[in-house]
Design a protein around this motif. Structure first.
Motif, short mmCIF file in Angstrom:
data_model
loop_
_atom_site.label_atom_id
_atom_site.label_comp_id
_atom_site.label_asym_id
_atom_site.label_seq_id
_atom_site.Cartn_x
_atom_site.Cartn_y
_atom_site.Cartn_z
N UNK A 224 46.05 22.58 -101.11
CA UNK A 224 46.85 21.54 -100.43
C UNK A 224 46.55 20.16 -101.02
N UNK A 225 45.26 19.91 -101.29
CA UNK A 225 44.88 18.62 -101.85
C UNK A 225 45.53 18.42 -103.22
N UNK A 226 45.53 19.44 -104.05
CA UNK A 226 46.13 19.34 -105.37
C UNK A 226 47.63 19.13 -105.25
N UNK A 227 48.26 19.85 -104.34
CA UNK A 227 49.71 19.75 -104.17
C UNK A 227 50.12 18.36 -103.65
N UNK A 228 49.21 17.69 -102.94
CA UNK A 228 49.56 16.37 -102.40
C UNK A 228 49.36 15.25 -103.40
N UNK A 229 48.72 15.57 -104.54
CA UNK A 229 48.51 14.54 -105.57
C UNK A 229 49.83 14.20 -106.26
N UNK A 230 49.96 12.92 -106.58
CA UNK A 230 51.14 12.52 -107.36
C UNK A 230 50.73 12.36 -108.80
N UNK A 231 51.67 12.64 -109.69
CA UNK A 231 51.39 12.59 -111.13
C UNK A 231 51.59 11.21 -111.65
N UNK B 68 42.32 31.22 -118.01
CA UNK B 68 42.15 29.98 -117.24
C UNK B 68 43.14 29.94 -116.09
N UNK B 69 44.39 30.34 -116.35
CA UNK B 69 45.39 30.37 -115.28
C UNK B 69 44.97 31.32 -114.16
N UNK B 70 44.46 32.49 -114.53
CA UNK B 70 44.01 33.44 -113.51
C UNK B 70 42.82 32.89 -112.72
N UNK B 71 41.89 32.25 -113.41
CA UNK B 71 40.74 31.66 -112.72
C UNK B 71 41.18 30.57 -111.75
N UNK B 72 42.11 29.75 -112.17
CA UNK B 72 42.62 28.68 -111.31
C UNK B 72 43.35 29.28 -110.10
N UNK B 73 44.16 30.30 -110.35
CA UNK B 73 44.88 30.96 -109.27
C UNK B 73 43.90 31.54 -108.24
N UNK B 74 42.85 32.19 -108.71
CA UNK B 74 41.84 32.75 -107.81
C UNK B 74 41.13 31.65 -107.02
N UNK B 75 40.81 30.55 -107.70
CA UNK B 75 40.14 29.43 -107.03
C UNK B 75 41.03 28.87 -105.91
N UNK B 76 42.30 28.71 -106.19
CA UNK B 76 43.21 28.16 -105.19
C UNK B 76 43.42 29.12 -104.02
N UNK B 77 43.38 30.42 -104.29
CA UNK B 77 43.51 31.40 -103.21
C UNK B 77 42.27 31.41 -102.33
#
Length: 68
Positions: A61-68, A45-54
């Motif tokens: 950028x959208x994910x990084x701008x989200x606040x928790x 799952x981590x690899x799939x997510x990494x590939x998706x983000x690349x």
């Protein structure tokens, strides 16, 4: 419980403890197998997510701008 311990023959108590030990070892082996499977799934799952983000920097950028 204490009275039973005193009244039971040693062989009965030993047999019970050996069975509990075997059951515990079996449970540990099963849990270890599950742990290994889940660790592999998590890595996938981590690899799939990494590939998706690349592939989609905008999404990253959208994910990084989200606040928790």
């Amino acid at each position: 419980m204490v009275a039973r311990f005193v009244l039971e023959p040693k062989s009965v108590l030993m047999t019970e403890q050996e069975q509990k030990h075997k059951d515990s070892e079996s449970a540990i082996a099963s849990l270890q197998t599950s742990k290994e499977y889940l660790e592999k799934q998590m890595a996938e799952v981590e690899n799939n997510l990494r590939e998706l983000l690349q592939q989609d920097p905008g999404l990253a950028r959208q994910i990084m701008s989200m606040s928790v």
